[in-house]
Scaffold this motif. Structure first.
Motif, PDB file in Angstrom:
ATOM      1  N   ASN A   1      21.055  48.789  19.871  1.00 45.88           N
ATOM      2  CA  ASN A   1      21.092  48.847  21.253  1.00 45.88           C
ATOM      3  C   ASN A   1      21.983  47.913  22.384  1.00 45.88           C
ATOM      4  OD1 ASN A   1      19.667  50.223  23.394  1.00 45.88           O
ATOM      5  ND2 ASN A   1      18.308  48.521  23.981  1.00 45.88           N
ATOM      6  N   HIS A   2      21.947  46.747  21.820  1.00 44.31           N
ATOM      7  CA  HIS A   2      22.756  45.657  22.523  1.00 44.31           C
ATOM      8  C   HIS A   2      24.266  46.449  22.574  1.00 44.31           C
ATOM      9  CE1 HIS A   2      20.109  42.174  21.715  1.00 44.31           C
ATOM     10  NE2 HIS A   2      19.432  42.809  22.698  1.00 44.31           N
TER      11      HIS A   2
ATOM     12  N   HIS B   1      22.038  39.062  25.564  1.00 48.55           N
ATOM     13  CA  HIS B   1      21.632  39.436  24.427  1.00 48.55           C
ATOM     14  C   HIS B   1      21.283  38.421  23.239  1.00 48.55           C
ATOM     15  CE1 HIS B   1      23.843  43.698  25.475  1.00 48.55           C
ATOM     16  NE2 HIS B   1      22.594  43.528  26.186  1.00 48.55           N
ATOM     17  N   THR B   2      21.937  37.175  23.615  1.00 52.04           N
ATOM     18  CA  THR B   2      21.478  36.282  22.690  1.00 52.04           C
ATOM     19  C   THR B   2      19.981  35.965  22.523  1.00 52.04           C
ATOM     20  OG1 THR B   2      23.777  35.519  22.802  1.00 52.04           O
ATOM     21  CG2 THR B   2      22.388  33.924  21.907  1.00 52.04           C
TER      22      THR B   2
ATOM     23  N   SER C   1      26.793  37.749  18.636  1.00 47.92           N
ATOM     24  CA  SER C   1      26.876  39.269  18.795  1.00 47.92           C
ATOM     25  C   SER C   1      28.274  39.733  18.479  1.00 47.92           C
ATOM     26  CB  SER C   1      26.619  39.472  20.383  1.00 47.92           C
ATOM     27  OG  SER C   1      25.292  39.444  20.412  1.00 47.92           O
ATOM     28  N   PRO C   2      28.802  40.032  17.453  1.00 48.04           N
ATOM     29  CA  PRO C   2      29.968  40.426  17.066  1.00 48.04           C
ATOM     30  C   PRO C   2      30.577  41.589  17.830  1.00 48.04           C
ATOM     31  CG  PRO C   2      28.697  40.909  15.214  1.00 48.04           C
ATOM     32  CD  PRO C   2      28.021  40.385  16.132  1.00 48.04           C
ATOM     33  N   PHE C   3      31.923  41.739  17.999  1.00 53.18           N
ATOM     34  CA  PHE C   3      32.459  43.056  18.594  1.00 53.18           C
ATOM     35  C   PHE C   3      32.469  44.238  17.813  1.00 53.18           C
ATOM     36  CE2 PHE C   3      36.278  45.734  19.217  1.00 53.18           C
ATOM     37  CZ  PHE C   3      35.807  46.238  20.546  1.00 53.18           C
ATOM     38  N   ASN C   4      32.309  43.969  16.343  1.00 42.82           N
ATOM     39  CA  ASN C   4      32.590  45.230  15.621  1.00 42.82           C
ATOM     40  C   ASN C   4      31.327  45.549  14.878  1.00 42.82           C
ATOM     41  OD1 ASN C   4      32.226  43.235  13.825  1.00 42.82           O
ATOM     42  ND2 ASN C   4      33.918  43.837  12.257  1.00 42.82           N
ATOM     43  N   TYR C   5      30.276  45.241  15.507  1.00 40.06           N
ATOM     44  CA  TYR C   5      28.827  45.492  14.602  1.00 40.06           C
ATOM     45  C   TYR C   5      28.370  46.947  14.521  1.00 40.06           C
ATOM     46  CZ  TYR C   5      23.970  45.666  14.042  1.00 40.06           C
ATOM     47  OH  TYR C   5      22.509  46.013  13.574  1.00 40.06           O
TER      48      TYR C   5
END
Length: 173
Positions: A132-133, A102-103, A169-173
């Motif tokens: 979407n990620h 995803h990065t 990509s943070p967990f809480n997005y």
């Protein structure tokens, strides 16, 4: 018959030049900020302990940040890791970001935004890509643990925590 030639005055339109200077100034600023963020991430990787974790590497930070991923690295709090209080669902979620690369999507849209920063639709597109990620990573967790209710509570508990790294990509997005 003598004609007196009036001096021709060329009026230069400086507006297009001003627009180009304005565009280049903002583009250079955004490009510098992008590379500063990349360097900050790689500096954090080099200056902290890393541990292999499946096909990724856990970066054990001393900062109290929520877990997030960048390329093949998953950043987690060292104290939480040592206390073994990091939920397996979170690590599975971040590992999904790593495995699905995803990065790369985020880096490409960020690079595009650097040069086409004036297009408002690209910001909406970026938000849609990130969302979407998250759906894809969440789907991976639900398939692995088969307990949506517990995962919903975990998401709810983590939602208020913040992340300072913009390209991860943070967990809480």
């Amino acid at each position: 018959i003598y004609q007196t030639a009036s001096p021709s005055i060329n009026k230069t339109n400086y507006f297009p030049i001003f627009l180009w200077i304005f565009y280049l100034a903002i583009t250079v600023f955004l490009l510098c900020r992008f590379f500063k963020n990349i360097l900050a991430i790689f500096s954090k990787i080099q200056n902290t302990q890393t541990i292999p974790y499946f096909n990724a590497k856990l970066v054990l930070t001393n900062d109290h940040l929520i877990p997030h991923s960048f390329l093949k690295y998953i950043f987690i709090d060292k104290k939480d890791f040592e206390k073994e209080v990091i939920e397996k669902e979170i690590l599975t979620h971040e590992l999904a970001h790593v495995k699905q690369k995803h990065t790369i999507d985020i880096l490409l849209i960020e690079l595009l935004l650097i040069f086409v920063w004036f297009n408002p639709f690209l910001y909406l597109y970026k938000k849609s890509i990130k969302l979407n990620h998250e759906f894809l990573a969440d789907e991976n967790v639900i398939k692995a643990f088969n307990n949506m209710h517990t995962y919903q509570h975990l998401l709810h508990n983590k939602i208020c925590e913040t992340n300072s790294l913009l390209l991860s990509s943070p967990f809480n997005y």
